[in-house]
Design a protein around this motif. Structure first.
Motif, PDB file in Angstrom:
ATOM      1  N   ASN A  27      18.267  82.540  34.971  1.00  0.00           N
ATOM      2  CA  ASN A  27      18.650  82.169  36.321  1.00  0.00           C
ATOM      3  C   ASN A  27      17.571  81.236  36.857  1.00  0.00           C
ATOM      4  OD1 ASN A  27      19.656  81.970  38.864  1.00  0.00           O
ATOM      5  ND2 ASN A  27      19.246  84.073  39.461  1.00  0.00           N
ATOM      6  N   ILE A  28      17.952  80.002  37.076  1.00  0.00           N
ATOM      7  CA  ILE A  28      17.004  79.016  37.591  1.00  0.00           C
ATOM      8  C   ILE A  28      17.320  78.784  39.066  1.00  0.00           C
ATOM      9  CG2 ILE A  28      16.159  76.664  37.408  1.00  0.00           C
ATOM     10  CD1 ILE A  28      16.956  76.748  34.468  1.00  0.00           C
ATOM     11  N   ARG A  29      16.333  79.009  39.874  1.00  0.00           N
ATOM     12  CA  ARG A  29      16.504  78.832  41.312  1.00  0.00           C
ATOM     13  C   ARG A  29      15.416  77.901  41.801  1.00  0.00           C
ATOM     14  NH1 ARG A  29      16.110  83.703  45.639  1.00  0.00           N
ATOM     15  NH2 ARG A  29      15.703  82.372  47.404  1.00  0.00           N
ATOM     16  N   GLN A  30      15.848  76.897  42.481  1.00  0.00           N
ATOM     17  CA  GLN A  30      14.894  75.901  42.962  1.00  0.00           C
ATOM     18  C   GLN A  30      14.979  75.842  44.479  1.00  0.00           C
ATOM     19  OE1 GLN A  30      15.564  72.000  41.447  1.00  0.00           O
ATOM     20  NE2 GLN A  30      13.750  71.152  42.374  1.00  0.00           N
ATOM     21  N   GLU A  31      13.843  75.931  45.091  1.00  0.00           N
ATOM     22  CA  GLU A  31      13.773  75.822  46.540  1.00  0.00           C
ATOM     23  C   GLU A  31      12.823  74.688  46.884  1.00  0.00           C
ATOM     24  OE1 GLU A  31      12.819  79.390  48.598  1.00  0.00           O
ATOM     25  OE2 GLU A  31      14.164  80.598  47.375  1.00  0.00           O
TER      26      GLU A  31
END
Length: 51
Positions: A27-31
């Protein structure tokens, strides 16, 4: 003794019956946080249609 020494160095490799399955649940989450100083914020508010 000779028989024990011969058996001690024996290595057997067997292939598995089924293929190796590797499940990767990534799960790649970019903020992105953008902090603006007062002048830049006013400039964006005045020219909001360009964004």
């Amino acid at each position: 003794m000779i028989g024990a020494a011969a058996l001690g160095g024996c290595v057997q490799i067997a292939t598995p019956d089924k293929p190796i399955e590797i499940n990767l649940n990534i799960n790649i989450r970019q903020e992105i946080a953008l902090k603006l100083d007062g002048d830049a914020k006013k400039l964006i508010e005045q020219n909001g249609d360009i964004f």
